[in-house]
Each structure stands twice: as C-alpha cells, then as structure tokens.
Write a protein that holds these residues in place. Structure first.
Motif, short mmCIF file in Angstrom:
data_model
loop_
_atom_site.label_atom_id
_atom_site.label_comp_id
_atom_site.label_asym_id
_atom_site.label_seq_id
_atom_site.Cartn_x
_atom_site.Cartn_y
_atom_site.Cartn_z
N LEU A 248 11.86 -3.25 -7.75
CA LEU A 248 11.72 -1.94 -8.36
C LEU A 248 11.97 -0.82 -7.35
CD1 LEU A 248 8.55 -2.46 -10.62
CD2 LEU A 248 10.92 -2.19 -11.36
N LEU A 252 15.04 1.76 -7.92
CA LEU A 252 14.57 3.09 -8.33
C LEU A 252 14.54 4.10 -7.18
CD1 LEU A 252 11.61 2.07 -10.67
CD2 LEU A 252 13.90 2.82 -11.35
N SER A 263 12.01 12.21 -8.96
CA SER A 263 11.78 10.91 -9.58
C SER A 263 11.70 9.81 -8.54
CB SER A 263 12.89 10.60 -10.59
OG SER A 263 12.89 11.51 -11.65
N ARG A 264 12.58 9.87 -7.55
CA ARG A 264 12.58 8.85 -6.50
C ARG A 264 11.27 8.88 -5.71
NH1 ARG A 264 17.63 9.40 -2.81
NH2 ARG A 264 16.92 7.35 -2.07
N TYR A 267 8.52 7.36 -7.98
CA TYR A 267 8.62 5.90 -8.03
C TYR A 267 8.25 5.27 -6.69
CZ TYR A 267 10.95 6.14 -12.58
OH TYR A 267 11.24 6.34 -13.91
N LEU A 270 4.50 5.19 -6.44
CA LEU A 270 3.99 4.14 -7.34
C LEU A 270 4.15 2.76 -6.72
CD1 LEU A 270 2.90 3.18 -10.08
CD2 LEU A 270 5.25 3.22 -10.95
N CYS A 271 5.33 2.48 -6.17
CA CYS A 271 5.57 1.19 -5.52
C CYS A 271 4.67 1.01 -4.31
CB CYS A 271 7.04 1.07 -5.09
SG CYS A 271 8.21 0.90 -6.46
#
Length: 332
Positions: A248, A252, A263-264, A267, A270-271
């Motif tokens: 992911l 992403l 957005s990057r 993400y 989140l990762c």
C-alpha cells in the motif's frame, strides 16, 4: 498475564492474539513509551528507505540508459559514467547505513518489549527508565544470536543454490524439470519459514534465559516442537500483514505522484501507524508464544526466580538461567 501457565499450553492462534491484545491494552502507557522511542523510528526508517531507494534507483536507471545511448570514450560518456559511479556509491552506502540502523533498532525493540512482558508476567514493578537501562545489556546478547542465525541462513541458502544449480544443469532438458523445480522451491520456502520462526523465538530465549547464539537456536528449535502449526500461522499472518502495508505504501506514496501531495502524506501517515502497531504487536505475540511453548512442554517457569534474574544489579543485566525455567515439571 491473567492466565496460569498450565492453561497457556492450550492457547491457539486467536488465544495468543487475545492475550497479546490484553497486555497491550493493560500496559499501553509503558509499551507506548517504548514504541515511541524505538519502534516508531524503526517504522519511519523502513518507510523512508522505500521512498529514497526509489529516487536513487530511478536516477541510476536513467543514467544507465543515457550511457548506453552515448558513444564510448566521448566527454559526455565519461561525465555520465562518473555520475553513475557516484550514484551507485551513494546507493550502496545508503543501503549499508539503512540495514545497520534497522538491525540496531530491531534488536533494541526486541530487548525492550520482551523484557517488559517478562516483568509483567512475574508481576514485578517495571517502568520506562528501568527498561531502557536493561536494553543495552540484552542487546549485545541478541546481536550474538542474530549473527549465528545469519550464518545459518547463509549456509542454508548457499546449499539450496548449489542443489538447484545441479538440478538445472543435470536435468534441465527433462520433462520433469519444471514440476520438480517447483517442488524444490516450495521446500526451500518451507525451510526458510522454519528457520525464521526458530530465529524469532531464539530472540526471546536470548532475553529470558542464560543461553544465546547457537544455544538459543537449539533451545528455540526444541520449544516449537508440537506448536509448529501455531507458530507458522503467527509468522505467516504477521508477514502477510506486513507485505500488505508495504504494498500500500509503495503504490499510494512511492508511486502515487498523481494523487497529490496531501493525499500521499495522509496515506503515508496511515501506513506508518499500521506498521508501527504491527511491529509492537508482533513482538508481544512472539513473547506470548514463548510462554505457550514453555507451558506445552511442561517447563514451569518459577515466577520468583524469573523476577530475581530480571533484576538489575549495579547496572548489570542478569539473565534467567535455564535451570530456573525448568524447576518444576507439572502434569495435567
């Protein structure tokens, strides 16, 4: 841990997960402090490494293409060749630094979490300061076990390569080549998983007992007998989860230029959170699995003896002796 050791031998995969979650919830503050100091940097370095490696590799590939299209011996060819050599040097130095830092943080994290769980198991008082004072002492023992494990993996892979090489040149033209090649590949993977499980449990043995290096691996090998199925499921599930997070992040964040910076970043965070929690959960699970294996083999750990040997005397870490973890043989 609320369970008596006699009961732990009956824990399966989900029982181990449940026990690990209970520990993480009950000791969230202490484990959180350890994670912020050791596991969070480990997670950040792993993800940053993926991004930086992609940038460096892209430059190398681009310059190699340019070099192929340039006449040999020309000024431009020499200039691009020098740049390419510099980029390869940078890439190799970056990889060496990355693996060194990753190894150090991994061993320090293992030391801290395993020691903490052992203190929780014995019911002794433990705080962040005490854990961090013990970690450097345990780390050296873990390094010895890692080096022994690395040598075992190296020999295993060399022998596997030799066998596969002989098979290719001896039977490459036969009809049975492809199916047997797949069988050999599966056997190699099974052996690799087995050695990895032995090494991971050996890390826990190194922290809690008086043996390390090859001795810890031999002890680990004996402990997982009878619990190999559960240990394999734990290993596969954790590594599948790790691979999903890695995938992911790659699609992403590393290759997600079209998604936009915001957005990057989102993400990426989140990762990072997912990887951060997975690393901590994996270390707690490994320690719980150790106690499950000890219980399965009826090696009752004397909590008072374990507590005494986890004490820090004059700044020296005193590991649990093997005789203290097998003082009683209980029968169900």
């Amino acid at each position: 841990m609320d369970r008596e050791q006699e009961e732990m031998q009956f824990l399966g995969l989900f029982g181990i997960y449940k026990e690990a979650c209970k520990i993480m919830n009950s000791w969230s503050k202490l484990l959180g402090q350890i994670s912020l100091v050791l596991i969070l940097p480990l997670s950040v370095i792993f993800l940053v490494h993926m991004e930086v490696s992609e940038v460096l590799v892209s430059k190398i590939v681009h310059n190699e293409i340019v070099l192929d299209d340039t006449r040999a011996g020309s000024p431009r060819y020499n200039r691009v060749s020098n740049v390419l050599s510099s980029e390869w040097t940078t890439f190799l130095l970056f990889k060496a630094a990355y693996f060194t830092i990753l190894l150090i943080l991994s061993l320090l994290s293992t030391s801290a979490v395993v020691y903490t769980i052992a203190c929780i198991y014995t019911g002794r008082e433990v705080d962040f300061k005490k854990v961090m004072s013990v970690v450097p002492k345990v780390w050296r023992r873990l390094m010895a076990t890692f080096l022994c494990s690395y040598l075992v993996f190296f020999v295993y892979n060399v022998l596997s390569f030799v066998i596969f090489f002989i098979w290719i040149f001896g039977f490459g033209s036969t009809k049975a080549f492809v199916p047997i090649a797949y069988v050999l590949l599966i056997l190699w993977f099974v052996g690799f998983v087995y050695l990895t499980i032995v090494w991971q449990l050996a890390s826990v043995v190194t922290v809690l007992e008086d043996t390390y290096g090859y001795g810890a691996m031999i002890k680990s090998k004996a402990l997982i007998q009878g619990k190999m199925g559960v240990a394999a499921l734990v290993f596969l599930k954790l590594n599948i989860s790790f691979s999903i997070i890695q995938y992911l992040f790659e699609i992403l964040v590393v290759h997600g230029v079209s998604l936009g910076i915001a957005s990057r970043v989102g993400y990426g965070v989140l990762c990072l959170l997912l990887l951060f929690n997975l690393f901590l959960f994996g270390l707690v699970v490994q320690t719980v699995l150790y106690f499950v294996c000890k219980s399965y083999h009826h090696e009752n750990i004397d909590k008072s003896a374990l507590s005494d040997h986890l004490e820090v005397y004059l700044g020296e870490y005193v590991p649990l002796k093997a005789k203290d973890v097998q003082l009683e043989q209980y029968h169900v």
